[in-house]
Enzyme design. Structure first.
Site, PDB file in Angstrom:
ATOM      1  N   GLY A 163     102.495  38.857  73.673  1.00 23.73           N
ATOM      2  CA  GLY A 163     103.733  39.613  73.896  1.00 23.73           C
ATOM      3  C   GLY A 163     104.838  39.017  73.039  1.00 23.73           C
ATOM      4  O   GLY A 163     104.569  38.394  72.011  1.00 23.73           O
ATOM      5  N   ARG A 164     106.077  39.201  73.485  1.00 17.00           N
ATOM      6  CA  ARG A 164     107.218  38.726  72.677  1.00 17.00           C
ATOM      7  C   ARG A 164     107.110  37.247  72.331  1.00 17.00           C
ATOM      8  O   ARG A 164     107.276  36.846  71.179  1.00 17.00           O
ATOM      9  CB  ARG A 164     108.525  38.903  73.462  1.00 17.00           C
ATOM     10  N   ARG A 241     103.343  29.692  82.934  1.00 15.59           N
ATOM     11  CA  ARG A 241     103.491  29.391  84.353  1.00 15.59           C
ATOM     12  C   ARG A 241     102.400  28.403  84.765  1.00 15.59           C
ATOM     13  O   ARG A 241     101.244  28.516  84.325  1.00 15.59           O
ATOM     14  CB  ARG A 241     103.362  30.660  85.207  1.00 15.59           C
ATOM     15  N   GLU A 270     106.073  23.151  91.275  1.00 19.84           N
ATOM     16  CA  GLU A 270     107.227  22.566  90.594  1.00 19.84           C
ATOM     17  C   GLU A 270     108.242  22.174  91.662  1.00 19.84           C
ATOM     18  O   GLU A 270     108.538  23.009  92.520  1.00 19.84           O
ATOM     19  CB  GLU A 270     107.851  23.579  89.622  1.00 19.84           C
ATOM     20  N   HIS A 289     109.838  22.207  83.060  1.00 20.59           N
ATOM     21  CA  HIS A 289     110.127  23.641  82.893  1.00 20.59           C
ATOM     22  C   HIS A 289     111.434  23.847  82.106  1.00 20.59           C
ATOM     23  O   HIS A 289     112.428  24.356  82.631  1.00 20.59           O
ATOM     24  CB  HIS A 289     110.199  24.340  84.262  1.00 20.59           C
TER      25      HIS A 289
END
Ligand code: DGY
Length: 328
Positions: A163-164, A241, A270, A289
């Site tokens: 994707g992007r 993720r 997390e 993150h």
């Protein structure tokens, strides 16, 4: 009448300023209620503070499920998350209730692709390990064999999820003379990257970078079987993720040198508990993150999240709606 809004953390100014401009006053009692503590609200606090609001601006640290939506009430018009990922939100539950969910794609693409490359290079050239070595006073001389890492030129980068962000990583890879292959049945080739099936990608890649969203299909996609198909010299990067990766399987693959190294921007859970066995490994680099953590990017994320919120409260279509089915 001024809508009631709950904002679950202090977000950067461009977003707060836009909300203030549209919906003064900003005093909590009515209008906008801003959670000002450093830590996110607990589940009970989130339910309590968002009960009765028309709009919720949340972060990826807030679990927004059907129970919360029902506790908030049927007047809820919009859920806006300052994140591109929406795995913390029960999208079918929001869609079933006709609530548009806003997210922030696009504005964090470059920052996340930069971070992916920083992680890739750091793991390949053992930067974190080298710094620990130096700080521990172990650097006594230059040595022909000290902390040797992996080369990028001529190596193959396999991108899982094109994707992007995956494409922005491929674009950067061109500058490093990497051959790029990708696996994503729904994306067209770009930046000289060739589409391949997943097994081919794992067999041929010197670097494997994960860029799929977390959902029921991608949960533990990177498991023992996946890791066993990688080259022993390969580096794994995950800036997507934590839940996409089976951390136990990764620990064993790194410990037994089944793969060379891993670099993780994200973990599950997390924060990563300090007794996680991954922290014992020299060949596992982990950061908290930080994929989108640049000033400009966070400003843009906050602004876009606020634009989604404001549009939803005015009954307008969200600039970035994740569940456009709500508009029929
Ligand atoms: C997101 O927006 O989903 C990112 O993970 C934040 O860095």
């Amino acid at each position: 009448m001024t809508p009631k809004i709950f904002i679950s953390r202090i977000v950067p100014d461009p977003g707060l300023a836009l909300i203030k401009e549209h919906f003064p006053p900003f005093d909590g009692a009515q209008g906008v209620d801003l959670w000002t503590a450093d830590l996110p609200p607990t589940r009970a606090e989130l339910i309590e503070r968002s009960r009765g609001v028309d709009g919720l601006l949340c972060l990826l640290t807030d679990k927004v499920d059907g129970e919360l939506m029902d506790a908030i009430g049927p007047q809820l018009k919009v859920i806006s998350s300052m994140s591109v990922g929406v795995d913390h939100i029960d999208i079918p539950a929001a869609t079933a209730r006709g609530i548009p969910v806003g997210n922030t794609p696009g504005v964090l693409t470059d920052a996340t692709a930069d971070q992916t490359f920083a992680l890739l290079l750091a793991a390949a050239r053992r930067l974190a390990e080298g710094e620990r070595y130096l700080r521990a006073g172990k650097w006594v001389t230059w040595s022909p064999s000290l902390l040797l890492g992996a080369d990028l030129v001529g190596a193959t980068l396999g991108i899982v999820g094109f994707g992007r962000i995956g494409q922005a990583v491929a674009k950067r890879a061109q500058g490093f003379d990497l051959r790029v292959i990708y696996h994503d049945p729904t994306s067209k080739p770009a930046y000289n990257a060739q589409p391949v099936d997943l097994d081919t990608l794992l067999r041929e890649s010197d670097f494997v970078s994960i860029h799929v969203p977390l959902n029921s299909e991608t949960k533990h996609l990177v498991n023992a079987e996946f890791l066993a198909k990688m080259k022993p010299s390969a580096v794994l990067v995950n800036a997507a993720r934590g839940g996409i990766l089976d951390q136990n399987a990764l620990y064993h693959a790194l410990k037994s040198k089944q793969i060379f190294a891993a670099a993780l921007d994200v973990t599950d859970p997390e924060p990563l508990p300090m007794d996680s066995p991954l922290l014992e490994l020299e060949n596992c680099l982990i950061v908290p993150h930080l994929g989108s953590a640049s000033k400009k990017t966070r400003d843009m994320m906050s602004l876009l999240a606020a634009q989604n919120l404001v549009a939803g409260l005015k009954g307008e279509r969200l600039p970035n709606c994740f569940n456009p089915q709500v508009y029929g």
